[in-house]
Write a protein that holds these residues in place. Structure first.
Motif, short mmCIF file in Angstrom:
data_model
loop_
_atom_site.label_atom_id
_atom_site.label_comp_id
_atom_site.label_asym_id
_atom_site.label_seq_id
_atom_site.Cartn_x
_atom_site.Cartn_y
_atom_site.Cartn_z
N VAL A 123 -28.43 3.93 -24.30
CA VAL A 123 -28.05 3.09 -25.25
C VAL A 123 -27.78 1.18 -25.13
N ILE A 124 -28.16 0.70 -25.79
CA ILE A 124 -28.56 0.25 -25.74
C ILE A 124 -27.10 -1.06 -26.27
N LYS A 125 -26.51 -1.45 -25.59
CA LYS A 125 -24.97 -2.40 -25.75
C LYS A 125 -24.97 -2.50 -26.38
N LEU A 126 -23.40 -3.05 -27.46
CA LEU A 126 -23.21 -3.13 -28.66
C LEU A 126 -21.97 -4.25 -28.08
N SER A 127 -21.35 -5.19 -27.92
CA SER A 127 -20.74 -6.38 -27.77
C SER A 127 -19.72 -6.44 -28.46
N ASP A 128 -18.59 -6.81 -27.29
CA ASP A 128 -17.02 -7.58 -28.92
C ASP A 128 -17.77 -7.79 -30.21
N GLU A 129 -18.70 -8.65 -29.95
CA GLU A 129 -18.95 -9.52 -31.50
C GLU A 129 -19.74 -9.14 -32.47
N GLU A 130 -20.66 -8.47 -31.46
CA GLU A 130 -21.68 -7.12 -32.41
C GLU A 130 -21.16 -6.71 -32.81
N PHE A 131 -19.81 -5.37 -32.42
CA PHE A 131 -19.17 -4.95 -33.22
C PHE A 131 -18.58 -5.05 -34.37
N LYS A 132 -17.69 -5.92 -34.40
CA LYS A 132 -17.29 -6.89 -34.97
C LYS A 132 -17.85 -7.08 -36.17
N LEU A 133 -19.42 -7.26 -35.87
CA LEU A 133 -20.39 -7.98 -37.02
C LEU A 133 -20.88 -6.61 -38.12
N PHE A 134 -20.89 -5.31 -36.79
CA PHE A 134 -21.35 -4.50 -37.57
C PHE A 134 -20.28 -3.37 -38.28
N ARG A 135 -19.18 -3.77 -37.51
CA ARG A 135 -18.06 -3.30 -38.51
C ARG A 135 -17.73 -3.40 -40.20
N ASP A 136 -17.42 -4.61 -39.62
CA ASP A 136 -17.43 -5.78 -41.17
C ASP A 136 -18.46 -5.00 -42.30
N MET A 137 -19.74 -5.21 -41.64
CA MET A 137 -21.18 -5.07 -42.27
C MET A 137 -20.55 -3.57 -42.95
N VAL A 138 -20.80 -2.26 -42.09
CA VAL A 138 -20.18 -0.73 -43.01
C VAL A 138 -19.20 -1.37 -43.57
N ILE A 159 -16.35 2.43 -45.30
CA ILE A 159 -15.92 3.05 -44.56
C ILE A 159 -15.48 1.95 -43.19
N LEU A 160 -14.45 2.16 -42.30
CA LEU A 160 -14.14 1.42 -41.84
C LEU A 160 -14.07 2.23 -40.17
N PHE A 161 -14.80 1.97 -39.41
CA PHE A 161 -14.20 1.94 -37.99
C PHE A 161 -13.91 1.04 -36.83
N GLN A 162 -12.88 1.68 -36.87
CA GLN A 162 -11.44 1.36 -35.67
C GLN A 162 -12.20 1.27 -34.09
N ASP A 163 -11.27 0.49 -33.87
CA ASP A 163 -12.45 -0.33 -32.04
C ASP A 163 -12.96 1.20 -31.22
N HIS A 164 -12.04 2.60 -31.73
CA HIS A 164 -11.74 3.49 -30.53
C HIS A 164 -13.13 4.62 -30.75
N TYR A 190 -17.88 3.94 -30.58
CA TYR A 190 -19.17 4.18 -29.16
C TYR A 190 -20.19 5.01 -30.83
N ILE A 191 -19.78 5.21 -31.47
CA ILE A 191 -20.46 5.96 -33.10
C ILE A 191 -21.35 4.70 -33.16
N ILE A 192 -20.95 3.62 -33.42
CA ILE A 192 -22.06 2.86 -33.98
C ILE A 192 -23.47 2.70 -32.79
N GLU A 193 -22.56 1.92 -31.32
CA GLU A 193 -23.81 2.79 -30.65
C GLU A 193 -24.57 3.54 -29.88
N ASN A 194 -23.64 4.63 -30.52
CA ASN A 194 -24.70 5.53 -30.41
C ASN A 194 -25.65 6.42 -31.23
N ARG A 195 -25.42 5.94 -32.56
CA ARG A 195 -26.26 7.08 -32.85
C ARG A 195 -27.24 5.54 -33.64
N LEU A 196 -26.96 4.34 -33.68
CA LEU A 196 -27.70 3.42 -34.30
C LEU A 196 -28.64 3.21 -32.60
#
Ligand SMILES: C[S@@+](CC[C@H](N)C(=O)[O-])C[C@H]1O[C@@H](n2cnc3c(N)ncnc32)[C@H](O)[C@@H]1O
Length: 280
Positions: free
Chosen positions: A8-23, A29-34, A37-43
């Motif tokens: 998997v390609i690593k998703l940094s904290d900053e990138e997670f927030k960008l994707f979480r907010d965009m989605v 759909i709200l992806f909580q912190d826990h 991994y779904i965003i990281e794995n699937r994308l």
């Protein structure tokens, strides 16, 4: 590596927030912190297909490229959870046949019964309704039936239109209903008379333009999707349903979902096997 051994390609904290907010902005759909991994794995796989080496590069593509709308459709295909099956939560379907439909027929001013299966995933729910309405004979002669099934996932919409299902979709299906399907190898296709009243469309519950297409609806089913939304998104969706429904129209939501603290526009009643909401 993920559980299947794929890199998997690593998703940094900053990138997670960008994707979480965009989605969230796009779909509610709200992806909580826990759930990061779904965003990281699937994308990750998609990034590799498109030759992006970081999530940030992919984010800017999704934000600014002229193909962004098409690519967001792909993102939603990958991130939505499309679990469903025929005759799921049968108590509510029974209530619709025995109470919901007879009640709305009493107040109708035209002879078309309109049912909306919102977030229907691969279509098992609208076809279950079509089967039960046909079998029960609840719709008097001279009435037309229109069932519209909608979902955000373009892949799910395509499958719903094909109306071909594997055994897993029938895990809660009484054998007597199998006569509405024709076996084709490993799949079973819904018979054409059951498909006829059902129309399948792609629609985003959070997009006001999409939602404005649905009017004069008598009964809405929107089950097992509000759980992925926060309060604000739920309120937007319920507001659209309130506009789409006829006065005294029926709204069925999932067993683990509630309109408590979300909307005052509906009256809740408990019917033993679950609850149902009617527009005030
Ligand atoms: C778990 S399935 C539920 C299917 C069916 N209603 C049931 O209860 O069996 C949730 C569905 O909601 C859809 N969904 C999620 N966000 C959505 C949105 N903003 N607009 C429309 N559909 C959405 C997903 O694509 C997925 O197919």
């Amino acid at each position: 590596m993920n559980l299947l051994g794929a890199q998997v390609i690593k998703l940094s904290d900053e990138e997670f927030k960008l994707f979480r907010d965009m989605v969230y902005e796009y779909s509610g759909i709200l992806f909580q912190d826990h759930k990061r991994y779904i965003i990281e794995n699937r994308l990750s796989k998609r990034l590799k297909q498109l030759n992006f080496s970081t999530f940030k590069d992919y984010y800017y593509f999704l934000k600014y490229d002229r193909k962004r709308d098409d690519e967001l459709v792909e993102v939603m295909n990958l991130l939505t959870i499309n679990e469903t099956y025929f005759f799921r939560e049968p108590g509510q379907l029974r209530h619709m046949i025995q109470v919901g439909i007879p009640e709305v027929l009493k107040t109708k001013t035209d002879r078309t019964l309109r049912i909306w299966s919102a977030a229907c995933s691969t279509g098992e729910e609208p076809y279950s309704m079509s089967i039960l309405i046909k079998e029960s004979g609840v719709l008097p002669a001279g009435y037309k039936l229109e069932i519209v099934g909608t979902d955000l996932s373009a892949n799910a919409v395509e499958k719903a239109r094909e109306a071909k299902y594997r055994k897993i979709s029938f895990r809660s299906t009484d054998a007597k209903y199998m006569r509405h399907f024709v076996s084709q190898g490993l799949e079973y296709q819904v018979n054409s008379d059951i498909r006829l009243p059902v129309r399948i469309e792609r629609a985003n519950l959070l997009n006001p333009l999409d939602m404005s297409r649905y009017k004069n609806i008598d009964i809405i089913f929107c089950r097992n999707v509000l759980i992925y939304f926060d309060k604000e998104s739920k309120q937007k969706v319920i507001d659209s349903f309130q506009k789409a429904l006829q006065p005294k129209g029926y709204l069925y939501i999932g067993h683990s979902e509630t309109l408590y603290g979300i909307s005052e526009a509906f009256r809740m009643s408990n019917f033993g096997e679950g609850v149902v909401y009617t527009k005030k």
